[in-house]
Design a protein around this motif. Structure first.
Motif, PDB file in Angstrom:
ATOM      1  N   ILE A  22     -39.383 -18.326   6.337  1.00 23.07           N
ATOM      2  CA  ILE A  22     -39.282 -18.877   4.979  1.00 23.07           C
ATOM      3  C   ILE A  22     -38.503 -20.184   4.987  1.00 23.07           C
ATOM      4  CG2 ILE A  22     -38.239 -18.471   2.707  1.00 23.07           C
ATOM      5  CD1 ILE A  22     -38.912 -15.492   3.117  1.00 23.07           C
ATOM      6  N   PHE A  23     -37.443 -20.222   5.814  1.00 30.59           N
ATOM      7  CA  PHE A  23     -36.637 -21.454   5.877  1.00 30.59           C
ATOM      8  C   PHE A  23     -37.487 -22.638   6.298  1.00 30.59           C
ATOM      9  CE2 PHE A  23     -33.054 -24.141   6.589  1.00 30.59           C
ATOM     10  CZ  PHE A  23     -33.377 -24.898   7.697  1.00 30.59           C
ATOM     11  N   VAL A 203     -30.810 -23.786  13.515  1.00 27.30           N
ATOM     12  CA  VAL A 203     -31.896 -22.801  13.547  1.00 27.30           C
ATOM     13  C   VAL A 203     -31.979 -22.173  12.158  1.00 27.30           C
ATOM     14  CG1 VAL A 203     -32.783 -20.676  14.561  1.00 27.30           C
ATOM     15  CG2 VAL A 203     -31.565 -22.332  16.001  1.00 27.30           C
ATOM     16  N   GLY A 204     -33.072 -22.423  11.488  1.00 25.70           N
ATOM     17  CA  GLY A 204     -33.237 -21.923  10.130  1.00 25.70           C
ATOM     18  C   GLY A 204     -33.169 -20.411  10.046  1.00 25.70           C
ATOM     19  N   GLY A 205     -32.567 -19.897   8.965  1.00 26.07           N
ATOM     20  CA  GLY A 205     -32.501 -18.468   8.745  1.00 26.07           C
ATOM     21  C   GLY A 205     -31.458 -17.767   9.578  1.00 26.07           C
ATOM     22  N   THR A 206     -30.586 -18.542  10.247  1.00 23.19           N
ATOM     23  CA  THR A 206     -29.521 -17.956  11.066  1.00 23.19           C
ATOM     24  C   THR A 206     -28.222 -18.690  10.754  1.00 23.19           C
ATOM     25  OG1 THR A 206     -29.530 -19.456  12.976  1.00 23.19           O
ATOM     26  CG2 THR A 206     -31.266 -17.767  12.897  1.00 23.19           C
ATOM     27  N   PRO A 207     -27.096 -18.172  11.204  1.00 21.29           N
ATOM     28  CA  PRO A 207     -25.821 -18.879  10.980  1.00 21.29           C
ATOM     29  C   PRO A 207     -25.682 -20.170  11.785  1.00 21.29           C
ATOM     30  CG  PRO A 207     -25.458 -16.536  11.319  1.00 21.29           C
ATOM     31  CD  PRO A 207     -26.887 -16.803  11.690  1.00 21.29           C
ATOM     32  N   MET A 208     -26.653 -20.443  12.669  1.00 24.47           N
ATOM     33  CA  MET A 208     -26.579 -21.656  13.480  1.00 24.47           C
ATOM     34  C   MET A 208     -26.995 -22.863  12.642  1.00 24.47           C
ATOM     35  SD  MET A 208     -25.912 -23.181  16.234  1.00 24.47           S
ATOM     36  CE  MET A 208     -26.181 -24.884  16.676  1.00 24.47           C
ATOM     37  N   LYS A 209     -26.005 -23.646  12.188  1.00 27.51           N
ATOM     38  CA  LYS A 209     -26.291 -24.792  11.333  1.00 27.51           C
ATOM     39  C   LYS A 209     -26.524 -26.045  12.174  1.00 27.51           C
ATOM     40  CE  LYS A 209     -21.680 -26.710  10.784  1.00 27.51           C
ATOM     41  NZ  LYS A 209     -20.820 -27.443   9.863  1.00 27.51           N
ATOM     42  N   ALA A 210     -26.975 -27.106  11.519  1.00 28.58           N
ATOM     43  CA  ALA A 210     -27.135 -28.407  12.165  1.00 28.58           C
ATOM     44  C   ALA A 210     -25.782 -29.110  12.194  1.00 28.58           C
ATOM     45  CB  ALA A 210     -28.152 -29.251  11.401  1.00 28.58           C
ATOM     46  N   PHE A 211     -25.396 -29.604  13.358  1.00 32.22           N
ATOM     47  CA  PHE A 211     -24.093 -30.232  13.501  1.00 32.22           C
ATOM     48  C   PHE A 211     -24.222 -31.750  13.506  1.00 32.22           C
ATOM     49  CE2 PHE A 211     -22.984 -25.993  14.491  1.00 32.22           C
ATOM     50  CZ  PHE A 211     -21.650 -25.881  14.132  1.00 32.22           C
ATOM     51  N   THR A 212     -24.724 -32.259  12.391  1.00 34.88           N
ATOM     52  CA  THR A 212     -24.912 -33.700  12.269  1.00 34.88           C
ATOM     53  C   THR A 212     -23.595 -34.441  12.113  1.00 34.88           C
ATOM     54  OG1 THR A 212     -25.289 -33.364   9.909  1.00 34.88           O
ATOM     55  CG2 THR A 212     -27.235 -33.510  11.313  1.00 34.88           C
ATOM     56  N   GLU A 213     -22.517 -33.730  11.794  1.00 34.54           N
ATOM     57  CA  GLU A 213     -21.222 -34.411  11.667  1.00 34.54           C
ATOM     58  C   GLU A 213     -20.682 -34.838  13.029  1.00 34.54           C
ATOM     59  OE1 GLU A 213     -20.160 -29.991  11.904  1.00 34.54           O
ATOM     60  OE2 GLU A 213     -21.743 -31.253  11.075  1.00 34.54           O
ATOM     61  N   LEU A 214     -21.197 -34.226  14.104  1.00 35.86           N
ATOM     62  CA  LEU A 214     -20.818 -34.650  15.446  1.00 35.86           C
ATOM     63  C   LEU A 214     -21.634 -35.879  15.828  1.00 35.86           C
ATOM     64  CD1 LEU A 214     -20.636 -31.241  17.367  1.00 35.86           C
ATOM     65  CD2 LEU A 214     -18.745 -32.563  16.401  1.00 35.86           C
ATOM     66  N   SER A 215     -21.057 -36.746  16.600  1.00 31.46           N
ATOM     67  CA  SER A 215     -21.790 -37.931  17.048  1.00 31.46           C
ATOM     68  C   SER A 215     -22.905 -37.523  18.001  1.00 31.46           C
ATOM     69  CB  SER A 215     -20.846 -38.903  17.755  1.00 31.46           C
ATOM     70  OG  SER A 215     -20.412 -38.366  18.994  1.00 31.46           O
ATOM     71  N   GLU A 216     -23.868 -38.412  18.166  1.00 34.69           N
ATOM     72  CA  GLU A 216     -24.974 -38.126  19.093  1.00 34.69           C
ATOM     73  C   GLU A 216     -24.438 -37.887  20.500  1.00 34.69           C
ATOM     74  OE1 GLU A 216     -28.719 -40.549  21.025  1.00 34.69           O
ATOM     75  OE2 GLU A 216     -28.282 -40.869  18.904  1.00 34.69           O
ATOM     76  N   ALA A 217     -23.459 -38.689  20.915  1.00 38.79           N
ATOM     77  CA  ALA A 217     -22.885 -38.529  22.254  1.00 38.79           C
ATOM     78  C   ALA A 217     -22.226 -37.163  22.409  1.00 38.79           C
ATOM     79  CB  ALA A 217     -21.877 -39.645  22.526  1.00 38.79           C
ATOM     80  N   ASP A 218     -21.518 -36.699  21.364  1.00 39.61           N
ATOM     81  CA  ASP A 218     -20.868 -35.386  21.430  1.00 39.61           C
ATOM     82  C   ASP A 218     -21.892 -34.264  21.503  1.00 39.61           C
ATOM     83  OD1 ASP A 218     -18.352 -36.419  21.437  1.00 39.61           O
ATOM     84  OD2 ASP A 218     -17.947 -36.074  19.307  1.00 39.61           O
TER      85      ASP A 218
END
Length: 655
Positions: A22-23, A203-218
């Motif tokens: 659904i996500f 990962v949609g529908g799970t507690p694994m969120k997108a970590f866009t606040e981290l830099s690309e290098a990180d």
């Protein structure tokens, strides 16, 4: 970081699967949501989905049966959405083929096709999509694994545990359970790029969120770090031993080639010990900077890209890549190889030229692949000769001596001839022009090298264009000066010239031509000589640096002796013979420059090349076995003959 979740572990509940589906449906299909998503994000999400399909599908479909129906439906949904996203990307010449591949992938999954077949097909589509839209799929800089350890502790450890076993203090309350980075079977199916995508997109529908606040290098550093958690100390030592044994034959030449293939793919693509090399490089990515300097590795990579481009129907890109394979790779070590095995060097050079001709002739892709395979076999032989350790001191000395002697000889001959002419005629007013030419050449040559190293990236094509164009200009100037000298080789003509030039300088055109030849003779050799010495300096290692310097000193002494001999004995010649000998030297050098100039432009891809089979090759005389090169030299010879006939005719009339 919350958790890097497994998209499809056997323990997933139906509710979790439904939530995941659904996500993706709600976030990716919705028109309003898609309007807020950039094209790059769409492409990256499609790549992310295809990566999961390639990893997870084989686990849930066996012998045409969906073992877990909900998992199977998820794979079908991912393939469908990947195709939808590809269709919404900007128009691209490869887009129709990508859409066709996406439809075929969905059909294969609908038919519950064999797991390996679907996995391979999804990977092919993923790679094709990355290439078509030039997605960012590699770190810009070497990942910082020390920083990644700190990032993991502060963002990931609560769920994944201190060592990445998925046993953090929050793990027991999470459904699905956090990923276990020590699950060898699963991790061997994941590329580092796939891990980076999970960190970036979540990962949609799970507690694994997108970590866009981290830099690309990180995010890249974290992807490397979690990939390495499963590697034991014993394995690390074994991998280091394999790396030492094969460091000169490394299959990964840059970060991009390292992060885009999963360990299982690596074995199929490169061989049994390639996975150990990949593991070593993920722990020591800084080693890629050293291996990237290996011209043989660069050549292999460019040839692989050549075949890929040709198979995709992009003949123009394939031709340019084939040119780069020579200019950016093999050319940098051909002088070293020449001192060890000259026939092998010539064979590699000719095969690489034949490859470009075959591409231009639109031969079948299978033939192109066979030719590249043959070149790679020759490169392997060259590698064995060049990399059985650093070059020996004697080989380094001889290589260094020959580089300067060969590159400097043409310049010395030209400069010595002009200098002798000035001394013979007593026209001291010409000295300023003569010295201005070669001094400016040295200054500009060093400046060009410095700019190329510190401000620009000068390509092999740029080097060859510089050499080719300056060689042809020099040939024209040499023809002019040679004709002028030959016309004064008769005593009566010289006396008439002196009478007409009493208390006057030489003809300004002649003076500037001399200055021009003085400049070009030095400049065209100096920059290339510096580049060759850079490659040799890196190749011999610290222990061989003294031998290289010794070779330079010996070559400089030999060049000084040659210059002295030319000046001494040429000045003693009678005036007519001196002019005739100097004119002949100029004519010979014009022929040499014409041949080498055309050859350089062919290597840069500016002129087509049609090889003359079984024809002699004498680079010292500018003779290269191609129709274009020989034709240029024949034209110069005809011009020389015409000039001689014209001079004789004028002398006969004057008599």
């Amino acid at each position: 970081m919350a958790i890097l979740q497994k998209l499809s572990p056997p323990s997933l509940t139906v509710n979790a699967l439904a939530a995941c589906a659904i996500f993706f449906i709600s976030s990716l299909v919705s028109t309003q949501a898609m309007a807020e998503v950039t094209n790059d994000e769409k492409a990256q999400t499609a790549v992310h989905m295809l990566d999961y399909v390639s990893v997870d599908y084989p686990q849930f479909v066996k012998d045409g049966v969906a073992l877990i129906p909900a998992e199977y439906e998820e794979q079908l949904e991912f393939a469908t959405q990947a195709g939808t996203l590809v269709g919404e990307l900007p128009a691209n010449p490869q887009q129709p083929a990508l859409l066709k591949q996406a439809a075929e992938l969905r059909d294969l999954i609908s038919q519950k096709a064999d797991g390996k077949r679907v996995s391979d097909f999804a990977n092919e589509l993923r790679i094709a999509l990355i290439r078509a839209y030039k997605l960012t799929v590699a770190p810009k800089d070497t990942p910082d694994l020390n920083r990644a350890a700190k990032l993991f502790a502060s963002n990931c450890m609560a769920c994944h545990g201190a060592s990445g076993y998925g046993d953090g203090p929050m793990a027991k309350d999470l459904d699905p359970h956090p990923s276990n980075f020590h699950n060898e079977d699963r991790m061997r199916q994941r590329s580092i790029y796939g891990l980076y995508n999970t960190i970036t997109l979540g990962v949609g529908g799970t507690p694994m969120k997108a970590f866009t606040e981290l830099s690309e290098a990180d995010r890249w550093s974290l992807a490397f770090y979690v990939n390495n958690l499963r590697i034991t100390a014993t394995q690390q030592q074994q991998d280091a031993d394999v790396w030492k044994q094969r460091s000169s034959k490394v299959d990964f030449t840059d970060l991009k080639s390292l992060v885009n293939v999963a360990p299982e793919e690596v074995i199929t693509k490169f061989g049994n010990d390639a996975e150990a090399i990949q593991r070593y490089l993920t722990l020591h990515p800084e080693a890629l900077k050293r291996s990237a300097l290996d011209p043989i590795a660069v050549t292999r990579l460019k040839l692989e890209q050549t075949l890929t481009a040709y198979e995709q129907g992009d003949k123009q890109s394939a031709r340019q890549l084939a040119i780069s394979a020579y200019l950016e790779g093999f050319e940098l070590i051909e002088n070293s190889l020449k001192n060890i095995d000259e026939p092998l060097r010539l064979q590699v050079e000719r095969e690489m030229m034949d490859l470009r001709t075959s591409i231009a002739s639109a031969k079948p892709a299978e033939d192109i692949g066979n030719q590249i395979g043959k070149i790679n076999t020759l490169l392997e032989r060259a590698n064995e000769k060049l990399t059985s350790g650093n070059l020996s001191s004697s080989t380094a000395f001889v290589s260094s001596l020959i580089i300067l002697l060969r590159e400097g000889l043409e310049a010395v001959l030209v400069l010595a001839a002009i200098s002798a002419f000035i001394a013979k005629t007593g026209r001291r007013d010409a000295l300023a022009y003569f010295h201005l030419g070669w001094i400016l050449a040295i200054v500009l040559g060093i400046a060009t090298w410095a700019v190329a190293n510190y401000l620009l990236t000068i390509s092999g094509a740029g080097r060859e264009l510089t050499e080719g164009i300056t060689a042809l200009i020099a040939a024209v100037m040499l023809l002019y000066i040679g004709y002028w000298l030959h016309s004064k080789s008769y005593a009566q003509a010289w006396q008439n010239f002196l009478r007409s030039q009493v208390a006057a300088a030489l003809d300004k055109r002649t003076l500037w031509a001399m200055a021009g030849v003085s400049f070009i003779a030095v400049y065209r050799e100096l920059f290339e000589t510096i580049l060759f010495y850079e490659a040799l300096w890196a190749q011999v290692g610290p222990d061989g640096h003294s031998a290289v310097l010794g070779g330079i000193a010996a070559a400089a002494i030999l060049l000084a002796i040659l210059t002295w001999a030319i000046l001494k004995y040429s000045v003693k010649l009678p005036l007519g013979k001196f002019f005739a000998a100097t004119a002949s030297l100029m004519a010979l050098l014009a022929v040499v420059f014409a041949g080498n100039g055309v050859a350089a432009l062919q290597e840069a891809g500016m002129i087509d090349s049609h090889v003359l089979q079984h024809f002699i090759s004498v680079p010292l005389l500018g003779i290269h076995p191609t129709v274009q090169g020989i034709t240029a030299q024949v034209i110069v010879l005809l011009l020389i003959s015409a000039g001689m006939l014209l001079t004789r005719s004028q002398q006969a009339k004057a008599a």
